[in-house]
Design a protein around this motif. Structure first.
Motif, PDB file in Angstrom:
ATOM      1  N   VAL A  14      -8.228   3.596   4.368  1.00  0.00           N
ATOM      2  CA  VAL A  14      -7.784   4.675   3.481  1.00  0.00           C
ATOM      3  C   VAL A  14      -8.656   5.912   3.707  1.00  0.00           C
ATOM      4  N   GLY A  15      -9.962   5.694   3.888  1.00  0.00           N
ATOM      5  CA  GLY A  15     -10.860   6.815   4.164  1.00  0.00           C
ATOM      6  C   GLY A  15     -10.504   7.529   5.457  1.00  0.00           C
ATOM      7  N   VAL A  16     -10.143   6.754   6.480  1.00  0.00           N
ATOM      8  CA  VAL A  16      -9.720   7.356   7.750  1.00  0.00           C
ATOM      9  C   VAL A  16      -8.402   8.092   7.566  1.00  0.00           C
ATOM     10  N   ALA A  17      -7.460   7.482   6.831  1.00  0.00           N
ATOM     11  CA  ALA A  17      -6.164   8.123   6.582  1.00  0.00           C
ATOM     12  C   ALA A  17      -6.359   9.470   5.902  1.00  0.00           C
ATOM     13  N   ARG A  18      -7.232   9.509   4.926  1.00  0.00           N
ATOM     14  CA  ARG A  18      -7.512  10.773   4.225  1.00  0.00           C
ATOM     15  C   ARG A  18      -8.026  11.840   5.185  1.00  0.00           C
TER      16      ARG A  18
ATOM     17  N   VAL B  19      -4.094  12.358  -0.553  1.00  0.00           N
ATOM     18  CA  VAL B  19      -3.549  13.729  -0.518  1.00  0.00           C
ATOM     19  C   VAL B  19      -4.331  14.705  -1.385  1.00  0.00           C
ATOM     20  N   LEU B  20      -5.461  14.291  -1.926  1.00  0.00           N
ATOM     21  CA  LEU B  20      -6.217  15.145  -2.843  1.00  0.00           C
ATOM     22  C   LEU B  20      -6.577  16.495  -2.208  1.00  0.00           C
ATOM     23  N   SER B  21      -6.943  16.477  -0.926  1.00  0.00           N
ATOM     24  CA  SER B  21      -7.332  17.739  -0.285  1.00  0.00           C
ATOM     25  C   SER B  21      -6.155  18.710  -0.220  1.00  0.00           C
ATOM     26  N   LEU B  22      -4.962  18.188   0.021  1.00  0.00           N
ATOM     27  CA  LEU B  22      -3.774  19.053   0.023  1.00  0.00           C
ATOM     28  C   LEU B  22      -3.497  19.612  -1.369  1.00  0.00           C
ATOM     29  N   MET B  23      -3.694  18.784  -2.373  1.00  0.00           N
ATOM     30  CA  MET B  23      -3.508  19.255  -3.752  1.00  0.00           C
ATOM     31  C   MET B  23      -4.502  20.366  -4.075  1.00  0.00           C
ATOM     32  N   GLU B  24      -5.749  20.203  -3.607  1.00  0.00           N
ATOM     33  CA  GLU B  24      -6.775  21.208  -3.878  1.00  0.00           C
ATOM     34  C   GLU B  24      -6.483  22.508  -3.130  1.00  0.00           C
TER      35      GLU B  24
ATOM     36  N   ARG C 187       2.738   9.187   6.397  1.00  0.00           N
ATOM     37  CA  ARG C 187       2.426   9.360   7.827  1.00  0.00           C
ATOM     38  C   ARG C 187       1.035   8.847   8.160  1.00  0.00           C
ATOM     39  N   VAL C 188       0.032   9.277   7.396  1.00  0.00           N
ATOM     40  CA  VAL C 188      -1.342   8.913   7.748  1.00  0.00           C
ATOM     41  C   VAL C 188      -1.647   7.456   7.410  1.00  0.00           C
ATOM     42  N   LEU C 189      -1.053   6.934   6.344  1.00  0.00           N
ATOM     43  CA  LEU C 189      -1.279   5.528   6.003  1.00  0.00           C
ATOM     44  C   LEU C 189      -0.602   4.608   7.010  1.00  0.00           C
ATOM     45  N   SER C 190       0.517   5.046   7.570  1.00  0.00           N
ATOM     46  CA  SER C 190       1.153   4.283   8.646  1.00  0.00           C
ATOM     47  C   SER C 190       0.303   4.324   9.906  1.00  0.00           C
ATOM     48  N   SER C 191      -0.312   5.481  10.173  1.00  0.00           N
ATOM     49  CA  SER C 191      -1.091   5.638  11.402  1.00  0.00           C
ATOM     50  C   SER C 191      -2.338   4.763  11.414  1.00  0.00           C
ATOM     51  N   VAL C 192      -2.838   4.376  10.225  1.00  0.00           N
ATOM     52  CA  VAL C 192      -4.020   3.501  10.176  1.00  0.00           C
ATOM     53  C   VAL C 192      -3.639   2.044   9.903  1.00  0.00           C
ATOM     54  N   GLY C 193      -2.356   1.752   9.926  1.00  0.00           N
ATOM     55  CA  GLY C 193      -1.905   0.371   9.818  1.00  0.00           C
ATOM     56  C   GLY C 193      -1.783  -0.180   8.418  1.00  0.00           C
ATOM     57  N   LEU C 194      -1.858   0.675   7.403  1.00  0.00           N
ATOM     58  CA  LEU C 194      -1.706   0.197   6.028  1.00  0.00           C
ATOM     59  C   LEU C 194      -0.248   0.186   5.586  1.00  0.00           C
ATOM     60  N   LEU C 195       0.587   0.894   6.329  1.00  0.00           N
ATOM     61  CA  LEU C 195       2.034   0.836   6.159  1.00  0.00           C
ATOM     62  C   LEU C 195       2.653   0.582   7.526  1.00  0.00           C
ATOM     63  N   PRO C 196       3.786  -0.101   7.568  1.00  0.00           N
ATOM     64  CA  PRO C 196       4.437  -0.342   8.863  1.00  0.00           C
ATOM     65  C   PRO C 196       5.049   0.928   9.429  1.00  0.00           C
ATOM     66  N   ASP C 197       5.351   0.908  10.697  1.00  0.00           N
ATOM     67  CA  ASP C 197       6.067   2.010  11.336  1.00  0.00           C
ATOM     68  C   ASP C 197       7.473   2.061  10.765  1.00  0.00           C
ATOM     69  N   ILE C 198       7.787   3.169  10.128  1.00  0.00           N
ATOM     70  CA  ILE C 198       9.090   3.274   9.447  1.00  0.00           C
ATOM     71  C   ILE C 198      10.251   3.133  10.436  1.00  0.00           C
ATOM     72  N   LYS C 199      10.014   3.397  11.711  1.00  0.00           N
ATOM     73  CA  LYS C 199      11.062   3.274  12.723  1.00  0.00           C
ATOM     74  C   LYS C 199      11.346   1.816  13.078  1.00  0.00           C
TER      75      LYS C 199
ATOM     76  N   GLN D 150      -7.496   3.878  19.058  1.00  0.00           N
ATOM     77  CA  GLN D 150      -6.043   4.047  19.040  1.00  0.00           C
ATOM     78  C   GLN D 150      -5.667   5.445  18.569  1.00  0.00           C
ATOM     79  N   LEU D 151      -6.319   5.917  17.514  1.00  0.00           N
ATOM     80  CA  LEU D 151      -6.034   7.252  16.993  1.00  0.00           C
ATOM     81  C   LEU D 151      -6.394   8.318  18.012  1.00  0.00           C
ATOM     82  N   ASP D 152      -7.512   8.098  18.711  1.00  0.00           N
ATOM     83  CA  ASP D 152      -7.948   9.071  19.713  1.00  0.00           C
ATOM     84  C   ASP D 152      -6.943   9.179  20.854  1.00  0.00           C
ATOM     85  N   ASN D 153      -6.272   8.069  21.144  1.00  0.00           N
ATOM     86  CA  ASN D 153      -5.302   8.061  22.239  1.00  0.00           C
ATOM     87  C   ASN D 153      -4.020   8.814  21.897  1.00  0.00           C
ATOM     88  N   VAL D 154      -3.755   8.981  20.603  1.00  0.00           N
ATOM     89  CA  VAL D 154      -2.523   9.671  20.205  1.00  0.00           C
ATOM     90  C   VAL D 154      -2.785  11.060  19.607  1.00  0.00           C
ATOM     91  N   LEU D 155      -4.037  11.338  19.252  1.00  0.00           N
ATOM     92  CA  LEU D 155      -4.381  12.630  18.676  1.00  0.00           C
ATOM     93  C   LEU D 155      -5.114  13.483  19.698  1.00  0.00           C
TER      94      LEU D 155
END
Length: 257
Positions: free
Chosen positions: A162-166, A100-105, A120-132, A198-203
């Protein structure tokens, strides 16, 4: 659409890019390939305004990329996600801060907004599970562990994620990947390729991928551009690349397959 118009760039007497022109349609996945030192990464930096060309210009959705106009460039960069080689995480920051550094800046201080975007973004790259699909308490446990994890504690594949999530923070219109699978083993490289697809298919985003990995090209590319001696030697789709009768293209494919 990204319109690259007559871009040239030299460092001292070495010509890196020479009168290069290219159009990347909106919503497409474009892989830019070529030998080491051919100018791929330099071109990516010019497109995103990280480097100024000697001549020529880049237009993104009718907006000129001008490294001298900081105000306009700042607006443009809010629509761009950039995945650096090696992930380029800040070793002194935990995963949460890195993401979130860019948002802070940009002046965002609301902890709820920052935390929800990181989740949201860490879930989208598979580092966190789908909260649903998981109990809220279990999700929070995993989140608390991940958010305080330092880059040195992550595997190479996790650092890339993590780099992709950022890069996904703020839902950018354009995502630029600079050698996303470099330094990874074949299995992890394939996982990163699948993640990009996968990201391209949803974004609804345009993806530009700098790579020398032909497996990535064959898996991801809708448009392939091969740079040789600072100019475009080939532009087309994967089938056209494989069936090209250009001697340099054939040699490149044989060397890197």
């Amino acid at each position: 659409m990204i319109s690259i118009q007559n871009i040239s760039k030299s460092f001292d007497s070495k010509v890196v890019l020479s009168d290069l022109s290219l159009e990347i349609p909106k919503g497409k996945r474009c892989c830019i390939i070529g030998r080491s030192g051919c100018g791929k990464s330099v071109l990516l930096k010019i497109i995103t305004g990280l480097m100024k060309p000697d001549s020529g210009q880049v237009i993104i959705d009718d907006l000129a990329v001008n490294a001298d106009n900081k105000k306009e460039l700042f607006k443009l960069r809010r629509r761009i996600g950039y995945v650096f080689q090696g992930a380029a995480l800040f070793d002194s920051y935990d995963v949460y801060t890195n993401v979130v550094l860019s948002l802070m800046e940009q002046g965002e201080t609301d902890e709820n907004i920052l935390e929800n975007e990181a989740k949201r973004v860490l879930s989208s790259v598979g580092l966190l599970p789908d909260i649903k699909k998981i109990d809220t308490n279990e999700f929070e446990k995993e989140w608390q562990i991940l958010r305080t994890t330092m880059p040195s504690e992550l595997s190479g594949g996790m650092r890339k994620r993590v780099g992709v999530a950022r890069a996904l923070v703020g839902s950018p219109d354009y995502i630029f990947y600079d050698e996303p699978t470099t330094g990874l083993d074949p299995i992890t490289s394939e996982q990163i390729d699948k993640l990009i697809l996968q990201l391209d298919n949803v974004l609804d985003a345009t993806s530009v991928i700098i790579t020398h990995d032909l497996y990535s090209v064959y898996s991801l590319a809708e448009q392939v551009v091969l740079i040789e001696d600072g100019s475009i030697l080939f532009e087309g789709n994967v089938d056209e690349l494989k069936n090209s009768d250009n001697k340099v293209v054939i040699q490149f494919l044989r060397r890197y397959e």
